[in-house]
Enzyme design. Structure first.
Site, PDB file in Angstrom:
ATOM      1  N   LYS A 224     -11.130   4.383   4.493  1.00 19.08           N
ATOM      2  CA  LYS A 224      -9.873   3.629   4.376  1.00 19.08           C
ATOM      3  C   LYS A 224      -9.154   3.615   5.717  1.00 19.08           C
ATOM      4  O   LYS A 224      -8.770   4.649   6.243  1.00 19.08           O
ATOM      5  CB  LYS A 224      -8.984   4.264   3.305  1.00 19.08           C
ATOM      6  CG  LYS A 224      -7.596   3.644   3.182  1.00 19.08           C
ATOM      7  CD  LYS A 224      -6.743   4.412   2.171  1.00 19.08           C
ATOM      8  CE  LYS A 224      -5.290   3.988   2.212  1.00 19.08           C
ATOM      9  NZ  LYS A 224      -4.450   4.816   1.307  1.00 19.08           N
ATOM     10  N   ASP A 229       1.218   2.274   6.308  1.00 17.47           N
ATOM     11  CA  ASP A 229       1.460   1.797   4.945  1.00 17.47           C
ATOM     12  C   ASP A 229       2.950   1.838   4.632  1.00 17.47           C
ATOM     13  O   ASP A 229       3.520   2.907   4.414  1.00 17.47           O
ATOM     14  CB  ASP A 229       0.687   2.652   3.940  1.00 17.47           C
ATOM     15  CG  ASP A 229       0.881   2.178   2.508  1.00 17.47           C
ATOM     16  OD1 ASP A 229       1.295   1.019   2.320  1.00 17.47           O
ATOM     17  OD2 ASP A 229       0.603   2.969   1.591  1.00 17.47           O
ATOM     18  N   LYS A 236       7.965   1.781   0.174  1.00 15.13           N
ATOM     19  CA  LYS A 236       8.165   3.222   0.115  1.00 15.13           C
ATOM     20  C   LYS A 236       9.587   3.564   0.582  1.00 15.13           C
ATOM     21  O   LYS A 236      10.143   2.868   1.436  1.00 15.13           O
ATOM     22  CB  LYS A 236       7.184   3.946   1.034  1.00 15.13           C
ATOM     23  CG  LYS A 236       5.727   3.890   0.637  1.00 15.13           C
ATOM     24  CD  LYS A 236       4.883   4.631   1.677  1.00 15.13           C
ATOM     25  CE  LYS A 236       3.392   4.541   1.382  1.00 15.13           C
ATOM     26  NZ  LYS A 236       3.014   5.331   0.211  1.00 15.13           N
ATOM     27  N   ASP A 247      -2.456   7.249   7.118  1.00 13.00           N
ATOM     28  CA  ASP A 247      -3.106   6.567   6.001  1.00 13.00           C
ATOM     29  C   ASP A 247      -4.437   5.939   6.407  1.00 13.00           C
ATOM     30  O   ASP A 247      -5.133   5.380   5.560  1.00 13.00           O
ATOM     31  CB  ASP A 247      -2.174   5.499   5.407  1.00 13.00           C
ATOM     32  CG  ASP A 247      -2.369   5.339   3.913  1.00 13.00           C
ATOM     33  OD1 ASP A 247      -2.895   6.269   3.278  1.00 13.00           O
ATOM     34  OD2 ASP A 247      -2.011   4.280   3.370  1.00 13.00           O
ATOM     35  N   ASP A 306       1.655  -0.734  -3.372  1.00 19.41           N
ATOM     36  CA  ASP A 306       1.474   0.524  -2.658  1.00 19.41           C
ATOM     37  C   ASP A 306       0.166   1.207  -3.029  1.00 19.41           C
ATOM     38  O   ASP A 306      -0.145   2.285  -2.526  1.00 19.41           O
ATOM     39  CB  ASP A 306       2.657   1.462  -2.936  1.00 19.41           C
ATOM     40  CG  ASP A 306       2.753   2.599  -1.929  1.00 19.41           C
ATOM     41  OD1 ASP A 306       2.149   2.482  -0.846  1.00 19.41           O
ATOM     42  OD2 ASP A 306       3.426   3.601  -2.230  1.00 19.41           O
ATOM     43  N   GLU A 308      -2.732  -0.051  -2.213  1.00 19.40           N
ATOM     44  CA  GLU A 308      -3.498  -1.036  -1.443  1.00 19.40           C
ATOM     45  C   GLU A 308      -4.818  -0.484  -0.922  1.00 19.40           C
ATOM     46  O   GLU A 308      -5.765  -1.236  -0.683  1.00 19.40           O
ATOM     47  CB  GLU A 308      -2.654  -1.544  -0.272  1.00 19.40           C
ATOM     48  CG  GLU A 308      -2.642  -0.696   0.986  1.00 19.40           C
ATOM     49  CD  GLU A 308      -2.093   0.718   0.784  1.00 19.40           C
ATOM     50  OE1 GLU A 308      -2.536   1.639   1.486  1.00 19.40           O
ATOM     51  OE2 GLU A 308      -1.210   0.911  -0.084  1.00 19.40           O
ATOM     52  N   ARG A 310      -7.186   1.247  -2.290  1.00 24.59           N
ATOM     53  CA  ARG A 310      -8.336   1.011  -3.166  1.00 24.59           C
ATOM     54  C   ARG A 310      -8.774  -0.450  -3.132  1.00 24.59           C
ATOM     55  O   ARG A 310      -9.932  -0.750  -3.401  1.00 24.59           O
ATOM     56  CB  ARG A 310      -8.000   1.452  -4.585  1.00 24.59           C
ATOM     57  CG  ARG A 310      -6.898   0.672  -5.271  1.00 24.59           C
ATOM     58  CD  ARG A 310      -6.326   1.387  -6.477  1.00 24.59           C
ATOM     59  NE  ARG A 310      -5.590   2.584  -6.077  1.00 24.59           N
ATOM     60  CZ  ARG A 310      -5.036   3.439  -6.932  1.00 24.59           C
ATOM     61  NH1 ARG A 310      -5.151   3.240  -8.232  1.00 24.59           N
ATOM     62  NH2 ARG A 310      -4.390   4.502  -6.482  1.00 24.59           N
TER      63      ARG A 310
END
Length: 459
Positions: A224, A229, A236, A247, A306, A308, A310
């Site tokens: 990933k 993010d 967030k 992230d 949020d 995202e 996956r």
């Protein structure tokens, strides 16, 4: 690395005497040095370092505490890199677990210096007899690569910079790198990578690194690469964004692992896929309630922008799966639920391959790289049901967040002979002897051990 490993003990190098808790009498240090240790309250507590002065005041050696034998940290020798004066050193007697002690020493010497922090002391340390210095250096270098990438702020580690880092690694090891970016992601049927990253200034992209002979067993790593993010339109809170430079920790970890495997010349056909994006907020950001097409052909309703990671992983994993690899591994800083369950130090992993799970558990213990298997509990799949699409990207009740994320990814893996998902944190919230606060490599030394045992060297 601030620590240089020496193949043999230098004549002028200074001894490090290792001491188990409350067991100074068993140490083979000179009597006056032991008296000095007692006078300074040194008892062999784990990670404690005490230098030994000579008659003229110069340092002539050091004591190092191993702690209780049944609770010792195998990597605690990292403390030596922080507390020993610069110079040449050796262990007076090889410690138990000498290879891990040497690795801990190297990992503990790491400091992130890009923005002005001072490096650790420069040490030269003799490799204990029987330790494979080349292997220790490969593991340390791969771990440091992951740390460096994670520690770099998103302003200097966006999708373009992550591409540059991947390109540099490919060049170092004679690998190839193909990049699909921007609108080409739609042309190449990678729509969810495009949707997540299209609102950012730097174009979203898929990095595709390949290395090794084509006929070798196919091992594919997917990481990933969400370089920052915001949470997207499901924004967030400010506190939740503070660590979001990490992230892309999954991408950093698979690149660190790839570095280890290529340096070891493993007999595999290695493929590394990194969807590199920034989940930003703009007028063209994807929305809660949108339905996205995926490479697999499944439609995905967006229950939360949020979640995202996956989404971008799913497209990359579907692409990887088409090649029917012998082993498919994905790594991601995917869920806070994993941290609630197991804390920051123990990443969960998920697989239905019992042999792989057992090998990972054994390797985790052997190389002091914590991992814990969690279940892919199939009945939870119904929690991802959507009334308008094939699947939702989140469940609505908040339970079992990490297993459900793994189940979501599993919908995009069909042909790979074996698959494992690692939900890592990628960060040390507190100093450890072998690791400062900051980005961290997690699980990759254990995976490396499994792959080396399984495939061996091509040379």
């Amino acid at each position: 690395m601030p620590v240089t490993l020496l193949s043999s003990k230098e004549v002028s190098s200074l001894p490090v005497y290792t001491v188990e808790a409350d067991n100074l009498d068993a140490c083979d240090a000179p009597k006056d040095a032991i008296a000095w240790a007692r006078a300074n309250g040194f008892s062999g507590a784990s990670g404690r370092v005490l230098t030994i002065p000579g008659k003229n005041g110069a340092v002539v050696g050091a004591f190092f505490g191993l702690g209780e034998p049944d609770a010792a940290n195998p990597l605690a020798a990292g403390a030596l890199a922080r507390h020993l004066p610069e110079g040449d050193w050796h262990f007076a007697a090889p410690p138990k677990g000498a290879e891990l002690a040497t690795l801990g020493l190297m990992l503990g010497s790491y400091a992130f210096t890009r923005y002005g922090k001072k490096p650790r002391n420069a040490l030269r340390f003799a490799v204990p007899e029987g330790v494979d210095a080349g292997r220790v250096e490969r593991l340390a270098n791969g771990s440091v690569l992951a740390r460096e990438l994670i520690n770099t702020p998103a302003g200097d580690m966006g999708p373009d910079a992550l591409e540059a880092a991947t390109r540099a690694l490919a060049s170092e090891h004679g690998a190839t790198l193909a990049v699909t970016a921007g609108e080409d992601l739609l042309t190449e049927n990678l729509p969810m990578i495009h949707a997540v990253g299209r609102a950012a200034e730097a174009a979203p992209r898929l990095l595709d690194l390949r290395w090794g002979r084509e006929a070798a067993p196919k091992v594919t790593l997917v990481g990933k690469g969400v370089c920052f993010d915001t949470g997207g339109l499901d924004l967030k809170p400010a506190a939740g964004m503070l660590l979001m430079k990490k992230d892309m920790g999954g991408a950093a970890n698979v690149l660190g692992l790839a570095s280890m495997l290529m340096a070891a010349k493993l007999d595999i056909r290695l493929r590394v896929l990194i969807p590199a994006v920034e989940n930003a907020v703009a007028g063209n950001a994807f929305r809660p309630g949108d339905v996205l097409n995926s490479r697999k052909g499944l439609t995905v309703e967006i229950g939360n922008t949020d979640a995202e990671g996956r989404l971008v992983l799913a497209d990359a994993m579907a692409l990887a799966d088409e090649e029917e690899p012998e082993l498919l591994i994905d790594m991601a800083t995917l869920t806070g639920a994993a941290r609630v369950a197991l804390g920051p130090d123990v990443p969960p992993f998920y697989t239905d391959d019992e042999a792989l799970a057992g090998a990972l558990a054994r390797a985790s213990e052997a190389v002091a790289d914590p991992l814990w298997r969690m279940p892919l509990w199939k009945p939870y799949l119904s929690r991802l049901d959507s009334k308008i699409a094939d699947i939702n990207n989140v469940s609505l009740d908040g339970f079992a967040g990490s297993p459900i994320a793994g189940l979501f990814l599993g919908r995009f893996v069909e042909k790979a002979k074996s698959w494992a998902h690692f939900d890592i944190y990628g960060w040390n919230p507190a100093d450890k002897p072998h690791a400062p606060v900051g980005g961290e490599a997690q699980g990759i030394r254990a995976i490396e051990r499994v792959l080396v045992d399984r495939y061996g060297s091509a040379s």
